[in-house]
Design a protein around this motif. Structure first.
Motif, mmCIF file in Angstrom:
data_model
loop_
_atom_site.group_PDB
_atom_site.id
_atom_site.type_symbol
_atom_site.label_atom_id
_atom_site.label_comp_id
_atom_site.label_asym_id
_atom_site.label_seq_id
_atom_site.Cartn_x
_atom_site.Cartn_y
_atom_site.Cartn_z
ATOM 1 N N ARG A 1 0.302 4.381 -2.767
ATOM 2 C CA ARG A 1 0.969 3.258 -3.121
ATOM 3 C C ARG A 1 1.016 2.255 -2.186
ATOM 4 N NH1 ARG A 1 6.234 5.412 -4.788
ATOM 5 N NH2 ARG A 1 5.338 6.764 -6.344
ATOM 6 N N ASN A 2 0.441 0.980 -2.259
ATOM 7 C CA ASN A 2 0.548 0.073 -1.280
ATOM 8 C C ASN A 2 -0.100 0.652 0.118
ATOM 9 O OD1 ASN A 2 1.067 -2.464 0.178
ATOM 10 N ND2 ASN A 2 3.224 -1.550 0.467
ATOM 11 N N VAL A 3 -1.389 1.255 0.262
ATOM 12 C CA VAL A 3 -1.949 1.734 1.071
ATOM 13 C C VAL A 3 -3.118 0.856 1.696
ATOM 14 C CG1 VAL A 3 -1.095 4.128 0.914
ATOM 15 C CG2 VAL A 3 -3.269 3.309 0.163
ATOM 16 N N GLU B 1 3.024 6.317 0.502
ATOM 17 C CA GLU B 1 3.407 5.020 0.175
ATOM 18 C C GLU B 1 3.789 3.846 1.528
ATOM 19 O OE1 GLU B 1 6.783 4.963 -2.618
ATOM 20 O OE2 GLU B 1 7.018 2.812 -2.348
ATOM 21 N N SER B 2 3.034 2.638 1.253
ATOM 22 C CA SER B 2 2.880 1.742 2.181
ATOM 23 C C SER B 2 2.590 2.347 3.668
ATOM 24 C CB SER B 2 4.461 1.142 2.519
ATOM 25 O OG SER B 2 4.629 0.430 1.418
ATOM 26 N N CYS B 3 1.425 3.185 3.638
ATOM 27 C CA CYS B 3 0.997 3.694 4.680
ATOM 28 C C CYS B 3 -0.332 3.097 5.277
ATOM 29 C CB CYS B 3 0.643 5.061 4.779
ATOM 30 S SG CYS B 3 2.158 6.087 4.609
ATOM 31 N N THR B 4 -0.600 3.089 6.404
ATOM 32 C CA THR B 4 -1.882 2.488 7.186
ATOM 33 C C THR B 4 -2.960 3.730 7.291
ATOM 34 O OG1 THR B 4 -1.288 0.439 7.333
ATOM 35 C CG2 THR B 4 -3.219 0.965 8.283
ATOM 36 N N PHE B 5 -4.005 4.052 6.984
ATOM 37 C CA PHE B 5 -4.774 5.017 7.291
ATOM 38 C C PHE B 5 -5.716 4.539 8.262
ATOM 39 C CE2 PHE B 5 -3.423 6.400 3.225
ATOM 40 C CZ PHE B 5 -3.030 7.649 3.413
HETATM 41 C C1 LIG Z 1 3.226 -2.669 1.673
HETATM 42 O O1 LIG Z 1 2.954 -2.076 3.040
HETATM 43 C C2 LIG Z 1 3.117 -2.805 3.904
HETATM 44 C C3 LIG Z 1 2.894 -2.078 5.211
HETATM 45 O O2 LIG Z 1 1.550 -1.461 5.243
HETATM 46 C C4 LIG Z 1 4.490 -3.193 3.991
HETATM 47 O O3 LIG Z 1 4.898 -4.317 5.265
HETATM 48 C C5 LIG Z 1 4.991 -3.959 2.763
HETATM 49 O O4 LIG Z 1 6.355 -4.449 2.709
HETATM 50 C C6 LIG Z 1 4.655 -3.115 1.683
HETATM 51 N N1 LIG Z 1 4.725 -3.812 0.358
HETATM 52 C C7 LIG Z 1 5.551 -3.350 -0.633
HETATM 53 C C8 LIG Z 1 5.494 -4.263 -1.768
HETATM 54 O O5 LIG Z 1 5.977 -2.362 -0.335
#
Ligand SMILES: *[C@@H]1O[C@H](CO)[C@@H](O)[C@H](O)[C@H]1NC(C)=O
Ligand SMILES: *[C@@H]1O[C@H](CO)[C@@H](O)[C@H](O)[C@H]1NC(C)=O
Ligand SMILES: *[C@@H]1O[C@H](CO)[C@@H](O)[C@H](O)[C@H]1NC(C)=O
Ligand SMILES: *[C@@H]1O[C@H](CO)[C@@H](O)[C@H](O)[C@H]1NC(C)=O
Ligand SMILES: *[C@@H]1O[C@H](CO)[C@@H](O)[C@H](O)[C@H]1NC(C)=O
Length: 457
Positions: free
Chosen positions: A141-143, A115-119
């Motif tokens: 999710r949100n990658v 989740e919210s990771c950058t590969f």
């Molecule tokens: C999505 O991921 C980015 C980092 O990759 C983060 O800064 C951002 O808050 C995230 N957005 C949500 C909605 O989780």
């Protein structure tokens, strides 16, 4: 232990001064911002079935030497009870991922979430060729750089595992295309969630090409860039096992081909069309539908005929009556809150013998006698949801405006004058006739008696 810690280290070693906290009752362990000093607290997570790592940067460990494991390390990995691993807010070097992934074959981890990771970077996945993993659910999710796109080479090395994957989610990750070849790898996939992305009509036909996702049962395309209902229908025709489809939160329009001959898969049981900006109902609908959600649109009328429909959700539209229910004889659940319905005719609703859950609050009810009585009778069945009575208000006639439907008196005398007065008139009428007859008879007897008296014996 070393093996387990090595795995967790390889995945979780990150900057900062955080630590791991285990919730024993939930068997849930969360590690935040681990540092080299606090990394020992990972040991706490060993009894957990869900472990989460949040925050940091794995880049420094890209070169971590993870060679062949000792048998003792393998034994420990095998004894771990972790079923689900979550990685959040991380920079993930693919090189490290590729090297660590094979360790999972010794564990019982079933679900992997990023989740919210950058590969970052790319990797050689050759070592995974022919290898199977216990992971059956994979979520992103949100990658950034979703591994689903543009990694055909990696896909072929991972295919042995991906072929057996059951659930895949890639949400909120700006996905605009799914190559046809990708879908063909996921031979056993039952559930695909690609909500909150940028998939457009044109990309859909490619993604669900012949042979792609042959076992798919559940598909969510919620909140993408889809506009054509018929386009969606045509693109999904080959998913012969599809049961649940969610295309809510797309701006759907009835596009160029209103007479399209597209056929929805016969297996489709549930369709979500909520929040799609509809001002008229789309056709065709899947013929065997059991659940239809068309809430939050601008529908004024609804013309549907679905013999197997059990759940109909039409809240937050502009419907004025419920005549559409006539053609849904199997209905069990009906939500029509916040529409413009003025009456819930008891005569029509009681014909729907399976109906057991109704939500109809927030409508401008006509509380003339028959109107209020119908709703009160419905409430007496106990099937009106928790919003009864407080959210059922009268709108007309003016003297009842803003009064609760529950509080309208519907006594027979007040409401149904005709019903009371007609029998009274009949009774009075009969009495009158009887009186006249009696009078006539008694007059006749008197007359005869007089005649006898006059004649004399
Ligand atoms: C999505 O991921 C980015 C980092 O990759 C983060 O800064 C951002 O808050 C995230 N957005 C949500 C909605 O989780
Ligand atoms: C563990 O989780 C449960 C349920 O969420 C919660 O009630 C409890 O307080 C948590 N325990 C600890 C030690 O945080
Ligand atoms: C959706 O489509 C429109 C026009 O086709 C385009 O301008 C827009 O960028 C697309 N949005 C996303 C998220 O791809
Ligand atoms: C349909 O999708 C919306 C979100 O767009 C969701 O809130 C709703 O629960 C879904 N309906 C059903 C029946 O799952
Ligand atoms: C309310 O219902 C009564 C009786 O059915 C009808 O005569 C009347 O016109 C209705 N009023 C409105 C505003 O619909």
């Amino acid at each position: 232990m070393t093996g387990a810690v090595l795995l967790l280290l390889a995945l979780g070693l990150v900057e900062g001064g955080g630590r791991c906290i285990l919730n024993r009752t939930e068997e849930h362990c969360v590690c935040r911002e681990l540092s080299e000093e606090s990394v020992g607290s990972i040991v706490q997570c060993l009894p957990a079935s869900v472990v989460e790592f949040w925050g940091g940067d794995l880049e420094r460990y890209a070169a971590l030497p993870i060679g062949d494991l000792q048998p003792s390390a393998i034994e420990i990995l095998e004894s771990l009870s972790i079923r689900k691993l979550v990685f959040g807010d991380l920079l993930v070097p693919e090189v490290l991922l590729a090297r660590v992934l094979k360790l999972f074959s010794y564990t019982q981890v079933q679900e992997l979430v990023f989740e919210s990771c950058t590969f970052m970077g790319s990797s050689n996945w050759d070592e995974m060729a022919g290898r199977n993993l216990p992971i059956t659910t994979l979520r992103f999710r949100n990658v950034t750089a979703a591994p689903v796109t543009g990694h055909e080479q990696g896909f072929s090395s991972l295919s042995r595992w991906l072929e057996s994957l059951q659930e895949l989610a890639v949400t909120g990750s700006r996905v605009t295309a799914l190559p046809c070849a990708v879908g063909r790898v996921f031979g056993a996939l039952r559930s695909l969630d690609v909500a909150h992305n940028g998939l457009a009509d044109s990309g859909l036909a490619v993604a669900f090409c012949e042979g792609a996702f042959p076992q798919l049962r559940v598909l969510s395309l919620q909140r993408n860039n889809l506009t054509s209902y018929h386009g969606v229908c045509e693109s999904l025709q080959l998913l012969h096992q599809l049961q649940h489809l969610d295309i809510s939160q797309n701006r759907l329009r009835l596009t160029a081909h209103p007479t399209s001959s597209c056929q929805w898969p016969m297996s489709l049981q549930s369709l979500n069309l909520s929040h799609t900006g509809l001002d008229e109902m789309l056709t065709p609908l899947p013929p065997n539908l059991e659940v239809l959600d068309i809430s939050c649109n601008h529908l004024r009328t609804l013309d549907i005929s679905l013999g197997s429909l059990k759940t109909l959700l039409v809240s937050q539209n502009m419907l004025q009556d419920i005549s559409f229910l006539r053609n849904c004889p199997m209905l069990e659940v009906l939500y029509l809150d916040d529409n413009l319905v003025s009456e819930l005719p008891w005569d029509e609703l009681r014909l729907l013998g399976h109906l057991r859950d109704i939500g109809a609050a927030g409508n401008p009810y006509n509380c003339s006698c028959s109107g209020a009585a119908g709703i009160q009778r419905l409430a007496a069945t106990g099937h009106l949801g928790p919003a009864w009575p407080q959210d059922y208000m009268c709108h007309s006639p003016p003297r009842y405006r803003d009064i609760l439907v529950k509080d309208v008196s519907v006594s027979v005398l007040q409401c149904n004058r005709a019903a009371v007065i007609a029998p009274i008139c009949v009774i009075l009428g009969i009495l009158c006739v009887a009186g006249v007859v009696c009078l006539a008879r008694s007059k006749y007897r008197l007359f005869q008696a007089c005649r006898r008296a006059v004649k004399g014996p």
